[in-house]
Design a protein around this motif. Sequence first.
Motif, PDB file in Angstrom:
ATOM      1  N   LEU A  95      -2.419  -3.888 -11.247  1.00 43.74           N
ATOM      2  CA  LEU A  95      -1.801  -2.966 -10.303  1.00 43.74           C
ATOM      3  C   LEU A  95      -0.544  -3.551  -9.686  1.00 43.74           C
ATOM      4  O   LEU A  95      -0.452  -4.754  -9.449  1.00 43.74           O
ATOM      5  N   HIS A  96       0.416  -2.668  -9.415  1.00 44.66           N
ATOM      6  CA  HIS A  96       1.639  -3.076  -8.737  1.00 44.66           C
ATOM      7  C   HIS A  96       2.100  -1.950  -7.822  1.00 44.66           C
ATOM      8  O   HIS A  96       1.750  -0.789  -8.018  1.00 44.66           O
ATOM      9  N   GLU A 122     -17.052  -2.098  -8.803  1.00 46.51           N
ATOM     10  CA  GLU A 122     -16.929  -0.652  -8.601  1.00 46.51           C
ATOM     11  C   GLU A 122     -15.819  -0.330  -7.590  1.00 46.51           C
ATOM     12  O   GLU A 122     -15.057   0.625  -7.773  1.00 46.51           O
ATOM     13  N   THR A 123     -15.718  -1.147  -6.538  1.00 39.94           N
ATOM     14  CA  THR A 123     -14.664  -0.931  -5.537  1.00 39.94           C
ATOM     15  C   THR A 123     -13.301  -1.230  -6.137  1.00 39.94           C
ATOM     16  O   THR A 123     -12.314  -0.513  -5.878  1.00 39.94           O
ATOM     17  N   MET A 124     -13.218  -2.266  -6.954  1.00 40.19           N
ATOM     18  CA  MET A 124     -11.977  -2.595  -7.637  1.00 40.19           C
ATOM     19  C   MET A 124     -11.544  -1.458  -8.554  1.00 40.19           C
ATOM     20  O   MET A 124     -10.361  -1.095  -8.605  1.00 40.19           O
ATOM     21  N   GLN A 125     -12.490  -0.882  -9.274  1.00 41.00           N
ATOM     22  CA  GLN A 125     -12.169   0.211 -10.185  1.00 41.00           C
ATOM     23  C   GLN A 125     -11.667   1.431  -9.431  1.00 41.00           C
ATOM     24  O   GLN A 125     -10.684   2.072  -9.827  1.00 41.00           O
ATOM     25  N   LEU A 126     -12.313   1.739  -8.320  1.00 39.12           N
ATOM     26  CA  LEU A 126     -11.903   2.910  -7.545  1.00 39.12           C
ATOM     27  C   LEU A 126     -10.512   2.706  -6.950  1.00 39.12           C
ATOM     28  O   LEU A 126      -9.673   3.627  -6.948  1.00 39.12           O
ATOM     29  N   MET A 127     -10.235   1.514  -6.461  1.00 40.92           N
ATOM     30  CA  MET A 127      -8.910   1.207  -5.925  1.00 40.92           C
ATOM     31  C   MET A 127      -7.855   1.330  -7.026  1.00 40.92           C
ATOM     32  O   MET A 127      -6.752   1.852  -6.799  1.00 40.92           O
ATOM     33  N   ALA A 128      -8.198   0.882  -8.226  1.00 39.47           N
ATOM     34  CA  ALA A 128      -7.261   0.951  -9.344  1.00 39.47           C
ATOM     35  C   ALA A 128      -6.918   2.401  -9.682  1.00 39.47           C
ATOM     36  O   ALA A 128      -5.762   2.725  -9.969  1.00 39.47           O
ATOM     37  N   ILE A 131      -4.542   3.817  -6.803  1.00 40.74           N
ATOM     38  CA  ILE A 131      -3.182   3.282  -6.829  1.00 40.74           C
ATOM     39  C   ILE A 131      -2.423   3.764  -8.064  1.00 40.74           C
ATOM     40  O   ILE A 131      -1.222   4.056  -7.997  1.00 40.74           O
ATOM     41  N   THR A 132      -3.102   3.841  -9.207  1.00 43.58           N
ATOM     42  CA  THR A 132      -2.460   4.367 -10.407  1.00 43.58           C
ATOM     43  C   THR A 132      -2.035   5.811 -10.194  1.00 43.58           C
ATOM     44  O   THR A 132      -0.947   6.229 -10.611  1.00 43.58           O
ATOM     45  N   ASN A 133      -2.876   6.588  -9.528  1.00 41.11           N
ATOM     46  CA  ASN A 133      -2.517   7.977  -9.220  1.00 41.11           C
ATOM     47  C   ASN A 133      -1.286   8.035  -8.325  1.00 41.11           C
ATOM     48  O   ASN A 133      -0.431   8.917  -8.481  1.00 41.11           O
ATOM     49  N   VAL A 134      -1.189   7.122  -7.377  1.00 46.22           N
ATOM     50  CA  VAL A 134      -0.027   7.102  -6.475  1.00 46.22           C
ATOM     51  C   VAL A 134       1.254   6.888  -7.272  1.00 46.22           C
ATOM     52  O   VAL A 134       2.270   7.560  -7.039  1.00 46.22           O
ATOM     53  N   GLU A 135       1.219   5.965  -8.229  1.00 42.29           N
ATOM     54  CA  GLU A 135       2.392   5.720  -9.087  1.00 42.29           C
ATOM     55  C   GLU A 135       2.815   7.007  -9.791  1.00 42.29           C
ATOM     56  O   GLU A 135       4.000   7.364  -9.814  1.00 42.29           O
ATOM     57  N   ASN A 136       1.856   7.722 -10.349  1.00 45.42           N
ATOM     58  CA  ASN A 136       2.175   8.953 -11.073  1.00 45.42           C
ATOM     59  C   ASN A 136       2.644  10.060 -10.136  1.00 45.42           C
ATOM     60  O   ASN A 136       3.549  10.832 -10.468  1.00 45.42           O
ATOM     61  N   SER A 174      -1.119   0.517   3.048  1.00 46.02           N
ATOM     62  CA  SER A 174      -0.584   1.784   3.571  1.00 46.02           C
ATOM     63  C   SER A 174      -0.858   2.956   2.633  1.00 46.02           C
ATOM     64  O   SER A 174      -0.033   3.860   2.488  1.00 46.02           O
ATOM     65  N   MET A 175      -2.020   2.945   2.008  1.00 46.65           N
ATOM     66  CA  MET A 175      -2.385   3.991   1.054  1.00 46.65           C
ATOM     67  C   MET A 175      -3.517   4.885   1.550  1.00 46.65           C
ATOM     68  O   MET A 175      -4.069   5.678   0.783  1.00 46.65           O
ATOM     69  N   THR A 176      -3.865   4.766   2.831  1.00 48.92           N
ATOM     70  CA  THR A 176      -4.970   5.558   3.379  1.00 48.92           C
ATOM     71  C   THR A 176      -4.718   7.048   3.238  1.00 48.92           C
ATOM     72  O   THR A 176      -5.596   7.812   2.790  1.00 48.92           O
ATOM     73  N   ARG A 177      -3.526   7.485   3.580  1.00 47.85           N
ATOM     74  CA  ARG A 177      -3.214   8.913   3.520  1.00 47.85           C
ATOM     75  C   ARG A 177      -3.077   9.402   2.077  1.00 47.85           C
ATOM     76  O   ARG A 177      -3.391  10.550   1.777  1.00 47.85           O
ATOM     77  N   MET A 178      -2.603   8.539   1.186  1.00 49.96           N
ATOM     78  CA  MET A 178      -2.524   8.919  -0.216  1.00 49.96           C
ATOM     79  C   MET A 178      -3.920   9.105  -0.813  1.00 49.96           C
ATOM     80  O   MET A 178      -4.156  10.008  -1.618  1.00 49.96           O
ATOM     81  N   ALA A 179      -4.843   8.242  -0.444  1.00 52.08           N
ATOM     82  CA  ALA A 179      -6.225   8.393  -0.913  1.00 52.08           C
ATOM     83  C   ALA A 179      -6.818   9.676  -0.357  1.00 52.08           C
ATOM     84  O   ALA A 179      -7.532  10.411  -1.056  1.00 52.08           O
ATOM     85  N   GLU A 180      -6.530   9.948   0.904  1.00 54.24           N
ATOM     86  CA  GLU A 180      -7.030  11.166   1.547  1.00 54.24           C
ATOM     87  C   GLU A 180      -6.447  12.409   0.866  1.00 54.24           C
ATOM     88  O   GLU A 180      -7.148  13.410   0.689  1.00 54.24           O
TER      89      GLU A 180
END
Length: 278
Positions: A95-96, A122-128, A131-136, A174-180
Amino acid sequence: MAYQYDIQTSNFLNLLRSGAFNESKAIGIMSDYKWSQLVSLAWWHQLTPILAKGVEHYYPGDQLNIPQSQIENIKEQLSSFPAMGFSDLYVFDHLHMKDKRLEERLQQIIRKEYGDPEKSYETMQLMAIIITNVENILTCKSFLRGVIDLGRYLRIDGDKVDFVKLEKWLSQTSMTRMAEFQGNLLIEGFGFSKEELPFVSKLYSNAHKWVIRSLMLREHKRQPRHPGATSGNGFALSSPLTALHTIRHTLSYRRFASREARSAIFQGIMRGLVEIDE
């Protein structure tokens, strides 16, 4: 009261829910032309395999008034999608982030977690996935498949995720709102409950607008990219109009990730200018 989508949008979402989550929803009657548009929409979003699985739940039978020509069209398009394992698409240690400070924080999280003998895969996978969705999302790529993958993973392994740790990571980057935001798409478009998404604290009254907007997104490429793939140059700068469209698209999501959106625009423009110069 739930928002009432037009028949084509409703059918599309219901078939995806069927294919991704094994849910059966009523499928309305459409013309051959609208079915053709729906199949094309699935191709644009790299969702043909999920659509095909959804169609299989209803076909043959009276519940699905889809022309045989479109069945054949779906079968033909399936051959263009490479077989990839789910875990191959979202890799935590690859991830970047575009913002320099956030990238440093993310890499610290990755190093610390891999050094922890009680690391949570499992937490690592969900975070991945998030974050990948945020990039897209920020670089004007289709992200519906990634949102669906987020939902699938939560349904399969959500009970194993350390959501306290996940929310800490989201806050640090700073990805709380993006996840939401992604969670709201699952709730509005795919029937998830808020209880299934512990990282969602707020429901958007206009979530249906974001669902429709995500459906209408078109990439500036002739061939689709898989949503889990890393981006090559981020922004499409083939013309001033295209560049303006991409920048406006990114800015529309700045309320969910202001720093990352600004960095995405800056890096995308600079990389695009270098490529044009070359």
